[in-house]
Scaffold this motif. Sequence first.
Motif, PDB file in Angstrom:
ATOM      1  N   SER A  12       6.815  52.870  36.631  1.00 55.18           N
ATOM      2  CA  SER A  12       5.358  52.783  36.662  1.00 55.18           C
ATOM      3  C   SER A  12       4.722  54.136  36.346  1.00 55.18           C
ATOM      4  N   PRO A  13       3.456  54.141  35.920  1.00 62.01           N
ATOM      5  CA  PRO A  13       2.764  55.412  35.671  1.00 62.01           C
ATOM      6  C   PRO A  13       2.774  56.333  36.886  1.00 62.01           C
ATOM      7  N   GLU A  14       2.663  55.752  38.075  1.00 61.93           N
ATOM      8  CA  GLU A  14       2.685  56.565  39.300  1.00 61.93           C
ATOM      9  C   GLU A  14       4.020  57.290  39.439  1.00 61.93           C
ATOM     10  N   VAL A  15       5.110  56.567  39.202  1.00 64.33           N
ATOM     11  CA  VAL A  15       6.437  57.177  39.299  1.00 64.33           C
ATOM     12  C   VAL A  15       6.614  58.217  38.196  1.00 64.33           C
ATOM     13  N   GLN A  16       6.119  57.915  37.007  1.00 62.76           N
ATOM     14  CA  GLN A  16       6.215  58.882  35.907  1.00 62.76           C
ATOM     15  C   GLN A  16       5.569  60.203  36.282  1.00 62.76           C
ATOM     16  N   ARG A  17       4.358  60.135  36.805  1.00 64.09           N
ATOM     17  CA  ARG A  17       3.646  61.364  37.165  1.00 64.09           C
ATOM     18  C   ARG A  17       4.409  62.149  38.225  1.00 64.09           C
ATOM     19  N   ALA A  18       4.899  61.440  39.233  1.00 56.86           N
ATOM     20  CA  ALA A  18       5.610  62.118  40.319  1.00 56.86           C
ATOM     21  C   ALA A  18       6.903  62.752  39.817  1.00 56.86           C
ATOM     22  N   VAL A  19       7.658  62.016  39.014  1.00 53.20           N
ATOM     23  CA  VAL A  19       8.942  62.529  38.532  1.00 53.20           C
ATOM     24  C   VAL A  19       8.735  63.703  37.584  1.00 53.20           C
ATOM     25  N   ARG A  20       7.697  63.639  36.765  1.00 52.26           N
ATOM     26  CA  ARG A  20       7.415  64.776  35.885  1.00 52.26           C
ATOM     27  C   ARG A  20       7.132  66.032  36.700  1.00 52.26           C
ATOM     28  N   GLY A  21       6.394  65.881  37.786  1.00 52.34           N
ATOM     29  CA  GLY A  21       6.111  67.029  38.637  1.00 52.34           C
ATOM     30  C   GLY A  21       7.356  67.565  39.319  1.00 52.34           C
ATOM     31  N   ILE A  22       8.191  66.652  39.843  1.00 55.48           N
ATOM     32  CA  ILE A  22       9.437  67.063  40.498  1.00 55.48           C
ATOM     33  C   ILE A  22      10.356  67.745  39.492  1.00 55.48           C
ATOM     34  N   ALA A  23      10.429  67.177  38.281  1.00 56.58           N
ATOM     35  CA  ALA A  23      11.289  67.745  37.242  1.00 56.58           C
ATOM     36  C   ALA A  23      10.813  69.131  36.832  1.00 56.58           C
ATOM     37  N   ALA A  24       9.501  69.308  36.716  1.00 59.10           N
ATOM     38  CA  ALA A  24       8.965  70.614  36.336  1.00 59.10           C
ATOM     39  C   ALA A  24       9.288  71.661  37.395  1.00 59.10           C
ATOM     40  N   ASP A  25       9.156  71.284  38.661  1.00 61.27           N
ATOM     41  CA  ASP A  25       9.471  72.215  39.744  1.00 61.27           C
ATOM     42  C   ASP A  25      10.961  72.546  39.753  1.00 61.27           C
ATOM     43  N   ALA A  26      11.795  71.523  39.518  1.00 61.76           N
ATOM     44  CA  ALA A  26      13.243  71.757  39.471  1.00 61.76           C
ATOM     45  C   ALA A  26      13.599  72.712  38.338  1.00 61.76           C
ATOM     46  N   ALA A  27      12.994  72.491  37.174  1.00 59.72           N
ATOM     47  CA  ALA A  27      13.267  73.357  36.028  1.00 59.72           C
ATOM     48  C   ALA A  27      12.858  74.790  36.311  1.00 59.72           C
ATOM     49  N   ALA A  28      11.744  74.951  37.007  1.00 55.86           N
ATOM     50  CA  ALA A  28      11.271  76.297  37.332  1.00 55.86           C
ATOM     51  C   ALA A  28      12.250  77.037  38.231  1.00 55.86           C
ATOM     52  N   HIS A  29      13.077  76.286  38.960  1.00 61.32           N
ATOM     53  CA  HIS A  29      14.077  76.894  39.839  1.00 61.32           C
ATOM     54  C   HIS A  29      15.475  76.850  39.230  1.00 61.32           C
ATOM     55  N   GLY A  30      15.558  76.552  37.935  1.00 55.95           N
ATOM     56  CA  GLY A  30      16.842  76.576  37.246  1.00 55.95           C
ATOM     57  C   GLY A  30      17.757  75.418  37.564  1.00 55.95           C
ATOM     58  N   LEU A  31      17.195  74.292  37.973  1.00 56.72           N
ATOM     59  CA  LEU A  31      18.006  73.125  38.328  1.00 56.72           C
ATOM     60  C   LEU A  31      18.081  72.149  37.156  1.00 56.72           C
ATOM     61  N   PRO A  32      19.159  71.386  37.062  1.00 58.86           N
ATOM     62  CA  PRO A  32      19.253  70.376  36.001  1.00 58.86           C
ATOM     63  C   PRO A  32      18.240  69.262  36.226  1.00 58.86           C
TER      64      PRO A  32
END
Length: 225
Positions: free
Chosen positions: A34-54
């Motif tokens: 869903s769009p709601e899940v997309q938005r949340a996962v994009r945010g989580i993924a961006a934060d993970a990337a900022a910390h060098g996580l896969p």
Amino acid sequence: MRTIGIAVSLVLGTTLAGGLGAQDVQVRLDRRVSPEVQRAVRGIAADAAAHGLPVDPLVQKAIEGGAKGVPGDRVIAAVRALAGRLAEAKEAVSEAGVAAPSGDVVEGGADALNAGISKGQVGELVRVSRPPQDPALTLRVAATLAALGVPATQAIQLVQGMISAGRSPSDLLGLPGQVQAGVARGATPAQAAAGLARAAGGPPPGRAPDWVPPGQRKPRNPHKP
């Protein structure tokens, strides 16, 4: 507020760890969650990337949840929990002496944590996984053994014993199948793992890797300090 919005856009627009860019994440999630899940996962993924996580494991977790019809809030919670395990795994691997762990090693550590293996045990296994052993492989083997029902400490000791005995990576890969075969013959996972440890010359369950059977330890030389 505009400054915050621009900053978020810049973070989401950067290339994410694990070879995925923000646009790639969006494309992979589109019409799968869903769009709601997309938005949340994009945010989580961006934060993970900022910390060098896969990032790929996070996207895959969301896709799996969507395919199974899991409610959106539970999918988001599962992705966020996985991000936490990835962060803990990276910390454990770094503390074990790997300055810049690969995404595969971090993901393997997260799998191990999810299977009940402790952060300290993840570090122990990474420290002994020197070439030709791959820490990502040894972590996943230990995680699979634990998931099959082998107690976490025993799973770690079995893998460590195999490495100490000079066994090859392919030998380690065969351990889960051998445990399953033992269970099919009526053994418990712990009993099957103990049999494999004995065959490899490793210590019995609950013993330290340097354990020596009674009567076989060399006597201490009284002339040496």
